[in-house]
Motif scaffolding. Sequence first.
Motif, PDB file in Angstrom:
ATOM      1  N   ILE A 194     -10.350 -29.037  18.518  1.00 23.32           N
ATOM      2  CA  ILE A 194     -10.197 -30.320  19.214  1.00 23.32           C
ATOM      3  C   ILE A 194      -8.824 -30.419  19.877  1.00 23.32           C
ATOM      4  O   ILE A 194      -8.705 -30.834  21.040  1.00 23.32           O
ATOM      5  N   VAL A 195      -7.782 -30.025  19.147  1.00 18.04           N
ATOM      6  CA  VAL A 195      -6.429 -30.059  19.704  1.00 18.04           C
ATOM      7  C   VAL A 195      -6.345 -29.157  20.939  1.00 18.04           C
ATOM      8  O   VAL A 195      -5.821 -29.560  21.994  1.00 18.04           O
ATOM      9  N   MET A 196      -6.862 -27.946  20.832  1.00 19.03           N
ATOM     10  CA  MET A 196      -6.810 -27.023  21.971  1.00 19.03           C
ATOM     11  C   MET A 196      -7.668 -27.523  23.136  1.00 19.03           C
ATOM     12  O   MET A 196      -7.290 -27.367  24.304  1.00 19.03           O
ATOM     13  N   ALA A 197      -8.806 -28.122  22.814  1.00 18.89           N
ATOM     14  CA  ALA A 197      -9.698 -28.646  23.879  1.00 18.89           C
ATOM     15  C   ALA A 197      -9.022 -29.778  24.649  1.00 18.89           C
ATOM     16  O   ALA A 197      -9.122 -29.861  25.881  1.00 18.89           O
ATOM     17  N   ILE A 198      -8.319 -30.648  23.928  1.00 24.64           N
ATOM     18  CA  ILE A 198      -7.624 -31.762  24.578  1.00 24.64           C
ATOM     19  C   ILE A 198      -6.554 -31.232  25.533  1.00 24.64           C
ATOM     20  O   ILE A 198      -6.436 -31.675  26.687  1.00 24.64           O
ATOM     21  N   VAL A 199      -5.783 -30.265  25.059  1.00 24.52           N
ATOM     22  CA  VAL A 199      -4.722 -29.688  25.899  1.00 24.52           C
ATOM     23  C   VAL A 199      -5.345 -28.960  27.085  1.00 24.52           C
ATOM     24  O   VAL A 199      -4.870 -29.092  28.240  1.00 24.52           O
ATOM     25  N   ALA A 200      -6.407 -28.203  26.848  1.00 23.59           N
ATOM     26  CA  ALA A 200      -7.076 -27.478  27.943  1.00 23.59           C
ATOM     27  C   ALA A 200      -7.606 -28.446  28.992  1.00 23.59           C
ATOM     28  O   ALA A 200      -7.548 -28.160  30.202  1.00 23.59           O
ATOM     29  N   LEU A 201      -8.107 -29.573  28.551  1.00 26.49           N
ATOM     30  CA  LEU A 201      -8.617 -30.596  29.495  1.00 26.49           C
ATOM     31  C   LEU A 201      -7.480 -31.204  30.299  1.00 26.49           C
ATOM     32  O   LEU A 201      -7.588 -31.389  31.518  1.00 26.49           O
ATOM     33  N   ILE A 202      -6.384 -31.492  29.628  1.00 28.43           N
ATOM     34  CA  ILE A 202      -5.221 -32.116  30.301  1.00 28.43           C
ATOM     35  C   ILE A 202      -4.658 -31.192  31.382  1.00 28.43           C
ATOM     36  O   ILE A 202      -4.313 -31.654  32.483  1.00 28.43           O
ATOM     37  N   ILE A 203      -4.561 -29.907  31.086  1.00 27.08           N
ATOM     38  CA  ILE A 203      -3.954 -28.973  32.042  1.00 27.08           C
ATOM     39  C   ILE A 203      -4.974 -28.463  33.071  1.00 27.08           C
ATOM     40  O   ILE A 203      -4.620 -27.678  33.952  1.00 27.08           O
ATOM     41  N   GLY A 204      -6.225 -28.883  32.926  1.00 25.79           N
ATOM     42  CA  GLY A 204      -7.235 -28.518  33.920  1.00 25.79           C
ATOM     43  C   GLY A 204      -7.840 -27.139  33.727  1.00 25.79           C
ATOM     44  O   GLY A 204      -8.454 -26.602  34.657  1.00 25.79           O
ATOM     45  N   ALA A 205      -7.712 -26.569  32.513  1.00 22.77           N
ATOM     46  CA  ALA A 205      -8.299 -25.254  32.256  1.00 22.77           C
ATOM     47  C   ALA A 205      -9.807 -25.331  32.086  1.00 22.77           C
ATOM     48  O   ALA A 205     -10.514 -24.344  32.312  1.00 22.77           O
ATOM     49  N   ILE A 206     -10.294 -26.512  31.675  1.00 25.04           N
ATOM     50  CA  ILE A 206     -11.741 -26.713  31.563  1.00 25.04           C
ATOM     51  C   ILE A 206     -12.118 -28.019  32.255  1.00 25.04           C
ATOM     52  O   ILE A 206     -11.268 -28.864  32.523  1.00 25.04           O
ATOM     53  N   GLY A 219      -8.598 -11.476  30.929  1.00 28.84           N
ATOM     54  CA  GLY A 219      -7.263 -12.021  31.164  1.00 28.84           C
ATOM     55  C   GLY A 219      -7.307 -13.311  31.953  1.00 28.84           C
ATOM     56  O   GLY A 219      -6.544 -14.251  31.687  1.00 28.84           O
ATOM     57  N   ALA A 220      -8.207 -13.392  32.924  1.00 26.96           N
ATOM     58  CA  ALA A 220      -8.348 -14.614  33.730  1.00 26.96           C
ATOM     59  C   ALA A 220      -8.919 -15.752  32.896  1.00 26.96           C
ATOM     60  O   ALA A 220      -8.603 -16.928  33.124  1.00 26.96           O
ATOM     61  N   ILE A 221      -9.759 -15.412  31.938  1.00 22.77           N
ATOM     62  CA  ILE A 221     -10.284 -16.440  31.031  1.00 22.77           C
ATOM     63  C   ILE A 221      -9.162 -16.961  30.139  1.00 22.77           C
ATOM     64  O   ILE A 221      -9.003 -18.168  29.942  1.00 22.77           O
ATOM     65  N   PHE A 222      -8.357 -16.049  29.635  1.00 31.03           N
ATOM     66  CA  PHE A 222      -7.360 -16.399  28.621  1.00 31.03           C
ATOM     67  C   PHE A 222      -6.098 -17.063  29.180  1.00 31.03           C
ATOM     68  O   PHE A 222      -5.622 -18.059  28.612  1.00 31.03           O
ATOM     69  N   SER A 223      -5.545 -16.548  30.245  1.00 34.81           N
ATOM     70  CA  SER A 223      -4.220 -16.979  30.713  1.00 34.81           C
ATOM     71  C   SER A 223      -4.042 -18.493  30.843  1.00 34.81           C
ATOM     72  O   SER A 223      -3.051 -19.047  30.348  1.00 34.81           O
ATOM     73  N   PRO A 224      -4.970 -19.225  31.481  1.00 31.05           N
ATOM     74  CA  PRO A 224      -4.779 -20.677  31.589  1.00 31.05           C
ATOM     75  C   PRO A 224      -4.846 -21.412  30.242  1.00 31.05           C
ATOM     76  O   PRO A 224      -4.442 -22.570  30.155  1.00 31.05           O
ATOM     77  N   LEU A 225      -5.338 -20.723  29.222  1.00 30.58           N
ATOM     78  CA  LEU A 225      -5.461 -21.355  27.907  1.00 30.58           C
ATOM     79  C   LEU A 225      -4.237 -21.139  27.023  1.00 30.58           C
ATOM     80  O   LEU A 225      -4.203 -21.600  25.881  1.00 30.58           O
ATOM     81  N   ILE A 226      -3.216 -20.459  27.549  1.00 32.40           N
ATOM     82  CA  ILE A 226      -2.027 -20.183  26.736  1.00 32.40           C
ATOM     83  C   ILE A 226      -1.392 -21.471  26.204  1.00 32.40           C
ATOM     84  O   ILE A 226      -1.060 -21.555  25.014  1.00 32.40           O
ATOM     85  N   PRO A 227      -1.201 -22.517  27.043  1.00 35.63           N
ATOM     86  CA  PRO A 227      -0.645 -23.765  26.489  1.00 35.63           C
ATOM     87  C   PRO A 227      -1.530 -24.354  25.389  1.00 35.63           C
ATOM     88  O   PRO A 227      -1.020 -24.884  24.394  1.00 35.63           O
ATOM     89  N   ALA A 228      -2.850 -24.257  25.567  1.00 34.69           N
ATOM     90  CA  ALA A 228      -3.770 -24.765  24.548  1.00 34.69           C
ATOM     91  C   ALA A 228      -3.636 -23.954  23.263  1.00 34.69           C
ATOM     92  O   ALA A 228      -3.668 -24.505  22.154  1.00 34.69           O
ATOM     93  N   MET A 229      -3.475 -22.663  23.409  1.00 29.45           N
ATOM     94  CA  MET A 229      -3.323 -21.800  22.235  1.00 29.45           C
ATOM     95  C   MET A 229      -2.018 -22.109  21.500  1.00 29.45           C
ATOM     96  O   MET A 229      -1.974 -22.146  20.262  1.00 29.45           O
TER      97      MET A 229
END
Length: 428
Positions: free
Chosen positions: A416-428, A171-181
């Motif tokens: 790529i789309v999800m990675a860009i969003v994850a990078l922007i929101i600081g998930a990765i 759950g901790a892995i997934f939750s910050p990735l919700i916007p990317a998903m």
Amino acid sequence: MLATLGFLTIGVFLLLILTKRVSVIVALIVVPLVFALIGGFSSDIGTLMLEGIQSVAPTGIMLGFAILFFGVMNNAGLFDPIISRVLKLVKGDPLKIVIGTAVIAMVTHLDGSGASTFLITIPALLPLYDKLKMNRLVLAGVVALGAGVMNIMPWGGPTARAGSALELDPGAIFSPLIPAMIAGIIWVLFVAYILGKKERRRLGVTDMEYDYDQELSDEERKMRRPKLFWINLVITILTIVALVKVWLPLPIVFMVAFAIVLLINYPKPNDQQEQVKSQALGMVTVVSIIFSAGIFTGILSGTGMIEAMALAMVNIIPEGIGGSMAIVIAVISMPISLLFTPDAYYFGVLPVLSQSAEIYGVAPIEMARASILGQMTTGFPLSPLTASTFLLIGLAGVELGDHQRFIFKWAFGTTIVMAIVALIIGAI
């Protein structure tokens, strides 16, 4: 040496099937066999191949009887009302059909099982695609995209494996990735729109105001059991619930369900035999590919090629990008689904990568998030290393090479789309 053999094995395999030099079955068996012999594993080759076959045996049995079960349900007419209703809603518009396909695939993949998603969506939608002469690659590709983006869920295989391997809460892995998903879901719908528009341009919008039952052949009409619709529906729902809840081992669920629906719908022994014969081609094709894939993965795993490839990948990462390893992994996570099985990557490769990245200040949880953005999520319905890929293409009646060529860029785009969003929101 082992890493080189591993990369050559996968490279030659992909080259042969993409260029259609040999069938998938031949490539899955012969290519790893040749490279294992070159590597000096002749004395162990039989054991490795047998272990690989044994490892996929439950999956092969499950898929074989799943095809028989849903084949009987299709012949009995279970999906006819669904098709008729969809035809009325979309009014013969390929664009609406393709977008609807994406939505259906994403909804049905909420259980996190690729096999059940493909078994539900493809048999239900294939007659509609065929009726309108739509491209089956669009059906297989869009279902793959929908299932792939939803496979990031915490109860999905990749996220659960990542959590287990690195001792983290899924759950901790997934939750910050919700916007990317969410961004990935929007991308999939956008791709469905593009592909649907192409199909609409090619075929036009057809006037579908007709009685679907009248479109059936005399042979198909004879096999229909409209009076048993509700019984068949209840049995199908119970079968799916049993799969999700794992009331019984998955192969047993389909074996029992198939026997029950066959007896109820076609009580005469001759009719039962005809039903089995009608599904024989699809069943034999898929099952033979599954067992061939067992040889492929058995040799790669048993010889140590996969482990060697993992170490080789770690060693070639330049020190200068150590601090950006999460971003690098996010970008390549989807393509490397073609190289590693989910277990091999998440339990073999990811811990090594995570340890290396931690030296440069990258937290293990970031590496886990980066990995699930593509590795056996968006990538699993294209990988020759997953049984469900062969179920997808087998049910849709398309070749693996054609499927990969058609949908690879769109699946990679999802990552790529999800990675860009994850990078922007600081998930990765």
